[in-house]
Design an enzyme around this catalytic site. Structure first.
Site, PDB file in Angstrom:
ATOM      1  N   LYS A  47      -6.230   6.691  11.173  1.00  0.00           N
ATOM      2  CA  LYS A  47      -8.001   6.481  11.864  1.00  0.00           C
ATOM      3  C   LYS A  47      -7.727   6.748  13.271  1.00  0.00           C
ATOM      4  O   LYS A  47      -7.535   5.447  13.906  1.00  0.00           O
ATOM      5  CB  LYS A  47      -8.869   5.470  11.250  1.00  0.00           C
ATOM      6  CG  LYS A  47      -9.079   4.961   9.693  1.00  0.00           C
ATOM      7  CD  LYS A  47      -9.227   4.036   9.438  1.00  0.00           C
ATOM      8  CE  LYS A  47      -9.686   3.490   7.809  1.00  0.00           C
ATOM      9  NZ  LYS A  47     -10.001   2.619   7.312  1.00  0.00           N
ATOM     10  N   ASP A  93      -4.348   1.985  10.718  1.00  0.00           N
ATOM     11  CA  ASP A  93      -6.324   1.863  11.365  1.00  0.00           C
ATOM     12  C   ASP A  93      -6.561   1.388  12.665  1.00  0.00           C
ATOM     13  O   ASP A  93      -5.952   2.036  13.662  1.00  0.00           O
ATOM     14  CB  ASP A  93      -6.830   0.973  10.003  1.00  0.00           C
ATOM     15  CG  ASP A  93      -8.473   0.398  10.424  1.00  0.00           C
ATOM     16  OD1 ASP A  93      -8.435   1.314  11.503  1.00  0.00           O
ATOM     17  OD2 ASP A  93      -8.559  -0.228  10.210  1.00  0.00           O
ATOM     18  N   GLU A 138       4.221   3.808   6.141  1.00  0.00           N
ATOM     19  CA  GLU A 138       2.731   2.935   6.001  1.00  0.00           C
ATOM     20  C   GLU A 138       2.455   3.873   4.565  1.00  0.00           C
ATOM     21  O   GLU A 138       1.861   4.816   4.868  1.00  0.00           O
ATOM     22  CB  GLU A 138       2.425   2.377   7.865  1.00  0.00           C
ATOM     23  CG  GLU A 138       2.658   1.333   8.109  1.00  0.00           C
ATOM     24  CD  GLU A 138       2.026   0.967   7.107  1.00  0.00           C
ATOM     25  OE1 GLU A 138       1.988   0.367   6.039  1.00  0.00           O
ATOM     26  OE2 GLU A 138       2.125  -0.903   8.272  1.00  0.00           O
ATOM     27  N   ASP A 139       1.164   2.951   4.534  1.00  0.00           N
ATOM     28  CA  ASP A 139       0.129   3.542   3.910  1.00  0.00           C
ATOM     29  C   ASP A 139      -1.045   4.047   4.285  1.00  0.00           C
ATOM     30  O   ASP A 139      -1.774   5.516   5.000  1.00  0.00           O
ATOM     31  CB  ASP A 139      -1.026   2.538   2.755  1.00  0.00           C
ATOM     32  CG  ASP A 139      -0.713   1.260   3.040  1.00  0.00           C
ATOM     33  OD1 ASP A 139      -0.737   1.027   4.904  1.00  0.00           O
ATOM     34  OD2 ASP A 139      -1.525   0.697   2.811  1.00  0.00           O
ATOM     35  N   ASP A 193      -5.827  -0.288  -1.269  1.00  0.00           N
ATOM     36  CA  ASP A 193      -6.693  -0.976  -2.811  1.00  0.00           C
ATOM     37  C   ASP A 193      -8.384  -2.011  -1.129  1.00  0.00           C
ATOM     38  O   ASP A 193      -7.936  -1.459   0.169  1.00  0.00           O
ATOM     39  CB  ASP A 193      -5.930  -1.998  -2.604  1.00  0.00           C
ATOM     40  CG  ASP A 193      -5.486  -3.897  -1.332  1.00  0.00           C
ATOM     41  OD1 ASP A 193      -5.378  -2.706  -0.392  1.00  0.00           O
ATOM     42  OD2 ASP A 193      -6.412  -4.391  -1.686  1.00  0.00           O
ATOM     43  N   GLY A 227       0.573  -1.183   0.462  1.00  0.00           N
ATOM     44  CA  GLY A 227       0.167  -0.183   0.016  1.00  0.00           C
ATOM     45  C   GLY A 227       1.212   1.118  -0.161  1.00  0.00           C
ATOM     46  O   GLY A 227       0.321   2.375  -0.827  1.00  0.00           O
ATOM     47  N   ARG A 281      -5.483  -0.010  -6.306  1.00  0.00           N
ATOM     48  CA  ARG A 281      -3.860   1.011  -5.967  1.00  0.00           C
ATOM     49  C   ARG A 281      -3.570   2.012  -7.139  1.00  0.00           C
ATOM     50  O   ARG A 281      -2.898   3.134  -6.708  1.00  0.00           O
ATOM     51  CB  ARG A 281      -3.396  -0.373  -6.270  1.00  0.00           C
ATOM     52  CG  ARG A 281      -3.546  -0.785  -4.493  1.00  0.00           C
ATOM     53  CD  ARG A 281      -1.845  -2.326  -4.632  1.00  0.00           C
ATOM     54  NE  ARG A 281      -1.900  -3.269  -3.854  1.00  0.00           N
ATOM     55  CZ  ARG A 281      -2.236  -3.483  -2.596  1.00  0.00           C
ATOM     56  NH1 ARG A 281      -2.614  -1.998  -2.276  1.00  0.00           N
ATOM     57  NH2 ARG A 281      -2.581  -4.555  -1.917  1.00  0.00           N
ATOM     58  N   PHE A 303     -13.734   3.321   5.074  1.00  0.00           N
ATOM     59  CA  PHE A 303     -13.131   2.682   3.844  1.00  0.00           C
ATOM     60  C   PHE A 303     -12.170   3.467   3.010  1.00  0.00           C
ATOM     61  O   PHE A 303     -13.120   4.048   2.439  1.00  0.00           O
ATOM     62  CB  PHE A 303     -13.677   1.245   4.127  1.00  0.00           C
ATOM     63  CG  PHE A 303     -12.561   0.060   3.238  1.00  0.00           C
ATOM     64  CD1 PHE A 303     -11.597  -0.341   3.926  1.00  0.00           C
ATOM     65  CD2 PHE A 303     -12.340   0.191   1.787  1.00  0.00           C
ATOM     66  CE1 PHE A 303     -10.854  -1.193   3.540  1.00  0.00           C
ATOM     67  CE2 PHE A 303     -11.115  -0.915   0.630  1.00  0.00           C
ATOM     68  CZ  PHE A 303     -10.923  -1.700   1.933  1.00  0.00           C
TER      69      PHE A 303
HETATM   70  P1  IMP Z   1      -4.036  -1.564  11.278  1.00  0.00           P
HETATM   71  O1  IMP Z   1      -3.644  -2.935  11.203  1.00  0.00           O
HETATM   72  O2  IMP Z   1      -5.515  -2.187  11.173  1.00  0.00           O
HETATM   73  O3  IMP Z   1      -4.322  -0.984  11.649  1.00  0.00           O
HETATM   74  O4  IMP Z   1      -4.274  -1.820   9.618  1.00  0.00           O
HETATM   75  C1  IMP Z   1      -3.936  -1.853   8.925  1.00  0.00           C
HETATM   76  C2  IMP Z   1      -3.664  -1.633   7.138  1.00  0.00           C
HETATM   77  O5  IMP Z   1      -5.270  -2.204   6.720  1.00  0.00           O
HETATM   78  C3  IMP Z   1      -2.901  -1.226   6.135  1.00  0.00           C
HETATM   79  O6  IMP Z   1      -1.875  -0.976   6.075  1.00  0.00           O
HETATM   80  C4  IMP Z   1      -3.812  -1.181   4.811  1.00  0.00           C
HETATM   81  O7  IMP Z   1      -3.697  -1.728   4.385  1.00  0.00           O
HETATM   82  C5  IMP Z   1      -5.111  -2.364   6.037  1.00  0.00           C
HETATM   83  N1  IMP Z   1      -6.352  -0.784   5.330  1.00  0.00           N
HETATM   84  C6  IMP Z   1      -6.873  -0.273   7.102  1.00  0.00           C
HETATM   85  N2  IMP Z   1      -7.672   0.640   6.647  1.00  0.00           N
HETATM   86  C7  IMP Z   1      -7.737   0.568   5.117  1.00  0.00           C
HETATM   87  C8  IMP Z   1      -8.344   1.338   4.343  1.00  0.00           C
HETATM   88  O8  IMP Z   1      -9.017   2.395   4.537  1.00  0.00           O
HETATM   89  N3  IMP Z   1      -9.091   1.007   3.051  1.00  0.00           N
HETATM   90  C9  IMP Z   1      -7.256   0.306   2.787  1.00  0.00           C
HETATM   91  N4  IMP Z   1      -7.359  -1.161   3.210  1.00  0.00           N
HETATM   92  C10 IMP Z   1      -6.733  -0.346   4.594  1.00  0.00           C
HETATM   93 MG    MG Z   2      -0.739  -1.900   4.218  1.00  0.00          MG
END
Ligand code: IMP
Ligand code: MG
Length: 181
Positions: free
Chosen positions: A137, A109, A105-106, A165, A51, A171, A158
């Site tokens: 977020k 969350d 990081e992209d 993606d 990402g 992407r 989302f």
């Molecule tokens: P976390 O481990 O919950 O912080 O999630 C991180 C990963 O989830 C990111 O690196 C993304 O790959 C994916 N992700 C979380 N939110 C989104 C979103 O809104 N759109 C797309 N990918 C997301």
């Molecule tokens: Mg990611």
């Protein structure tokens, strides 16, 4: 030319953040990193695939100090909801001992992925670690790991585009879109 809506798999997304606004946010975060890291010795950016590729590419062009770049992969996501499963980190072949590391990081969350990544990297004895994410977020984040550089903060919606993606699609979009309904 920006489309107002896009269709990916079974969902419809509408434009939320135009490319020009993303560019301004990337510039602002790059300027902060330039100020904080200019005096350090060859910092190492570690991009988290897939990402972060577009963000990292634009970010690096705005960095004005000597730096190195590596990529790692760590994936936890399937569809639009987190699976809660974090796989292990792959791709880091060289030592990071004594290095000033900036993880790119992209999106952060819940923070599951970044927490796992920071713990793994800390065990390899870098001089310092900071995290730079394109999207954050705040309402979803539930970890203690500090996220120093947040280009853009959003709600719990989302999003896709600019590297992010929905089941591997979206992407390539240069603007960021949010899922409808
Ligand atoms: P976390 O481990 O919950 O912080 O999630 C991180 C990963 O989830 C990111 O690196 C993304 O790959 C994916 N992700 C979380 N939110 C989104 C979103 O809104 N759109 C797309 N990918 C997301
Ligand atoms: Mg990611």
């Amino acid at each position: 030319m920006m489309k107002d809506t896009v269709h990916l798999h079974d969902k419809t997304f509408r434009v939320m953040i135009p490319a020009a606004e993303i560019d301004r946010a990337v510039t602002a975060v790059a300027e902060r990193i330039n100020t904080d890291y200019r005096a350090k010795s060859v910092p190492l950016f570690i991009g988290v695939l897939n990402g972060s590729f577009m963000f990292l590419s634009d970010l690096m062009k705005k960095i004005d100090f000597d730096c190195e770049l590596s990529f790692v992969k760590l994936s936890s996501y399937s569809g639009t909801a987190t699976t809660g499963q974090v796989r292990s980190l792959i791709g880091l072949n060289n030592s990071i001992e004594g290095r000033d590391v900036i993880i790119v990081e992209d999106i952060v969350d819940t923070g599951e992925s970044i927490e796992h990544m920071v713990r793994d990297l800390e065990s390899r004895k870098p001089a310092s670690i900071s995290v730079c994410t394109l999207f954050f977020k705040p309402a979803s984040y539930s970890k203690q790991i500090p996220i120093q550089y947040r280009a853009l903060e959003i709600g719990n919606e989302f999003i896709v585009g600019y590297g992010l993606d929905y089941n591997q699609l979206g992407r390539n979009l240069k603007d960021v879109y949010v899922v409808t309904e």
